[in-house]
Design a protein around this motif. Sequence first.
Motif, mmCIF file in Angstrom:
data_model
loop_
_atom_site.group_PDB
_atom_site.id
_atom_site.type_symbol
_atom_site.label_atom_id
_atom_site.label_comp_id
_atom_site.label_asym_id
_atom_site.label_seq_id
_atom_site.Cartn_x
_atom_site.Cartn_y
_atom_site.Cartn_z
ATOM 1 N N GLU A 90 21.555 34.250 53.725
ATOM 2 C CA GLU A 90 21.632 35.662 53.334
ATOM 3 C C GLU A 90 23.081 36.142 53.301
ATOM 4 O O GLU A 90 23.503 36.832 52.371
ATOM 5 N N GLU A 91 23.863 35.737 54.305
ATOM 6 C CA GLU A 91 25.263 36.137 54.356
ATOM 7 C C GLU A 91 26.067 35.480 53.234
ATOM 8 O O GLU A 91 26.933 36.110 52.617
ATOM 9 N N MET A 92 25.761 34.203 52.938
ATOM 10 C CA MET A 92 26.440 33.508 51.842
ATOM 11 C C MET A 92 26.143 34.211 50.517
ATOM 12 O O MET A 92 27.031 34.373 49.668
ATOM 13 N N PHE A 93 24.893 34.629 50.328
ATOM 14 C CA PHE A 93 24.524 35.342 49.101
ATOM 15 C C PHE A 93 25.307 36.648 48.995
ATOM 16 O O PHE A 93 25.855 36.984 47.932
ATOM 17 N N ARG A 94 25.384 37.398 50.101
ATOM 18 C CA ARG A 94 26.106 38.673 50.089
ATOM 19 C C ARG A 94 27.585 38.457 49.781
ATOM 20 O O ARG A 94 28.191 39.205 48.998
ATOM 21 N N LEU A 95 28.169 37.411 50.384
ATOM 22 C CA LEU A 95 29.588 37.131 50.161
ATOM 23 C C LEU A 95 29.855 36.730 48.718
ATOM 24 O O LEU A 95 30.876 37.119 48.128
ATOM 25 N N ARG A 96 28.940 35.945 48.130
ATOM 26 C CA ARG A 96 29.140 35.536 46.735
ATOM 27 C C ARG A 96 29.097 36.740 45.793
ATOM 28 O O ARG A 96 29.879 36.824 44.838
ATOM 29 N N VAL A 97 28.162 37.674 46.068
ATOM 30 C CA VAL A 97 28.075 38.883 45.248
ATOM 31 C C VAL A 97 29.350 39.693 45.370
ATOM 32 O O VAL A 97 29.931 40.149 44.370
ATOM 33 N N ARG A 98 29.828 39.874 46.612
ATOM 34 C CA ARG A 98 31.049 40.655 46.825
ATOM 35 C C ARG A 98 32.254 39.954 46.210
ATOM 36 O O ARG A 98 33.142 40.615 45.658
ATOM 37 N N LYS A 99 32.298 38.631 46.289
ATOM 38 C CA LYS A 99 33.396 37.873 45.687
ATOM 39 C C LYS A 99 33.465 38.136 44.185
ATOM 40 O O LYS A 99 34.531 38.365 43.623
ATOM 41 N N SER A 100 32.308 38.109 43.535
ATOM 42 C CA SER A 100 32.255 38.363 42.098
ATOM 43 C C SER A 100 32.734 39.769 41.776
ATOM 44 O O SER A 100 33.487 39.985 40.818
ATOM 45 N N GLU A 101 32.324 40.749 42.599
ATOM 46 C CA GLU A 101 32.742 42.133 42.378
ATOM 47 C C GLU A 101 34.259 42.268 42.510
ATOM 48 O O GLU A 101 34.920 42.930 41.696
ATOM 49 N N LEU A 102 34.820 41.642 43.552
ATOM 50 C CA LEU A 102 36.268 41.733 43.774
ATOM 51 C C LEU A 102 37.051 41.054 42.664
ATOM 52 O O LEU A 102 38.087 41.560 42.220
ATOM 53 N N GLU A 103 36.565 39.895 42.216
ATOM 54 C CA GLU A 103 37.258 39.196 41.129
ATOM 55 C C GLU A 103 37.269 40.038 39.861
ATOM 56 O O GLU A 103 38.286 40.104 39.160
ATOM 57 N N ASP A 104 36.140 40.694 39.572
ATOM 58 C CA ASP A 104 36.087 41.583 38.412
ATOM 59 C C ASP A 104 37.054 42.748 38.578
ATOM 60 O O ASP A 104 37.763 43.140 37.640
ATOM 61 N N MET A 105 37.077 43.318 39.781
ATOM 62 C CA MET A 105 37.941 44.456 40.055
ATOM 63 C C MET A 105 39.416 44.088 39.906
ATOM 64 O O MET A 105 40.207 44.811 39.290
ATOM 65 N N ILE A 106 39.787 42.920 40.462
ATOM 66 C CA ILE A 106 41.183 42.472 40.388
ATOM 67 C C ILE A 106 41.562 42.152 38.951
ATOM 68 O O ILE A 106 42.668 42.462 38.498
#
Length: 483
Positions: A405-421
């Motif tokens: 569950e934590e890995m899934f949450r981190l992957r989603v947040r990683k994608s969001e941050l990469e898009d933002m950057i």
Amino acid sequence: MQAAAYARYSTEHQTDSSIAYQMRKIEEYCDAHGITVSARYADEAMSGTNTQRPAFQSLCRDAAQRKFDAVVIYDISRGSRDVSDWFSFRKQMALLHIQVISVEDHIGDILNPADYLTELITVGLGQHHVLTSRQKSMDSIATKAKTGQFLGGTPNFGYTIDENGRYVIQPAEAEVVRTIYQMYAAGKSYGEILDTIGEVRGRRGKVMGKNSLHYLLRNERYIGVYSWCKYHHKIMGKYAGNIPNENAVRIEDSIPAIIDKDTWEAVQMRMNDKKQRACNKAKRNYLLSGLIECTECGASYVGHTSTNKRGYSTRYYCCGNKYRNHTCHAKNINAEELEAFVVQNLKHYLANVDFSQMAQQIADEINGATADLKAERKELADIIFQLNNGTKAILKGIDYPELQEEMFRLRVRKSELEDMIQRGAEHNPVSVEKLVQLFQNAMERLDTDTKQVCKSMVKIYAHSNGDCDLEVGVHINGCGSQI
């Protein structure tokens, strides 16, 4: 002149000291020629036959933003060992008016015939070296393959490898394999087989699921057939699909068999018949496939159809982990009811929401990232570090629902941050007018292109109790309002 330094090493004979050596030589060259190194990029243990290298791709993105005036490498082979990739990179840099410099090689103007020929020969020799080394390596491996020796990687479930590289039956695992084959040959379903064997973990530590059973039931090694390199999956480091290999090795009775050939034939006959029936069956349409997230385990829901004894079919959505390996207990959701609920509420929402106000809120949130993006970059680095640690833990066999569950949450947040950057680096703010137009187009297409509209705008969360207590959100790049 501001320059970016790029270094790379690829084989087990090189280490990060190779990077240090290349960087030192680049620094010395730049100091001697009055060039300031303003950025450094390095790919460790990455092949030069493929441009899909993290640091190289980052270099290209920053070049597009004109963050430097030149790219300095130790030699051409560090940039690429593929002729087409190298000149594609050179053309890209030329269009950006960014100079490419090699410490060891002469790189001139690619529009100059003499310079082009010299460069072509240099990078061509690099590719020739790769092809020669690969051929020697493949010949050596093929020689070992023809003796039936284990060639590395992970041995199949049911076998271990002895000190001489020979397959040896692992009794406990072999018994599981026999149970799977016997039950399937007797007409049992994947679900019944999984219920019988329980949570058996494969070689990589994951619980066996329906996909695992499929490949296990198709594996000829269990009847003693050794095979090697049936297909070419890559050409010069690039995925090429499953191309049959004319030099494939296949040796019968080379491995101790776990399954007898009569059972094997019965299983293959049933699988082929099942495959044919699946091809003949009309394809069901699932409006929300891939859009439903199980909050109990983090997996996506998948669409399935059940048919009762009277021939009546019911469409439903099922948690992917529950369907594949029975490790989740979330309840199934009736597809007709859920789809009607989503479409009805989406129509109501789009008909009553103020597009201008919502678009402005979304634009403010997306465009409101910190100007220098330092906080976002730091968070991204921390998430990548956590994901790497989580991956290592899973590979070591440490696997539990909270970690997934934590890995899934981190992957989603990683994608969001990469898009933002990426958006911040491009200095391309989101347009309120375009967002309004997007919502208006979605409203107009909702009846004629319902699936695509839902795919672009809807995310559904199925709570762990399995009830249809759902949160439906309209999202644009991860930002949105709740229905």
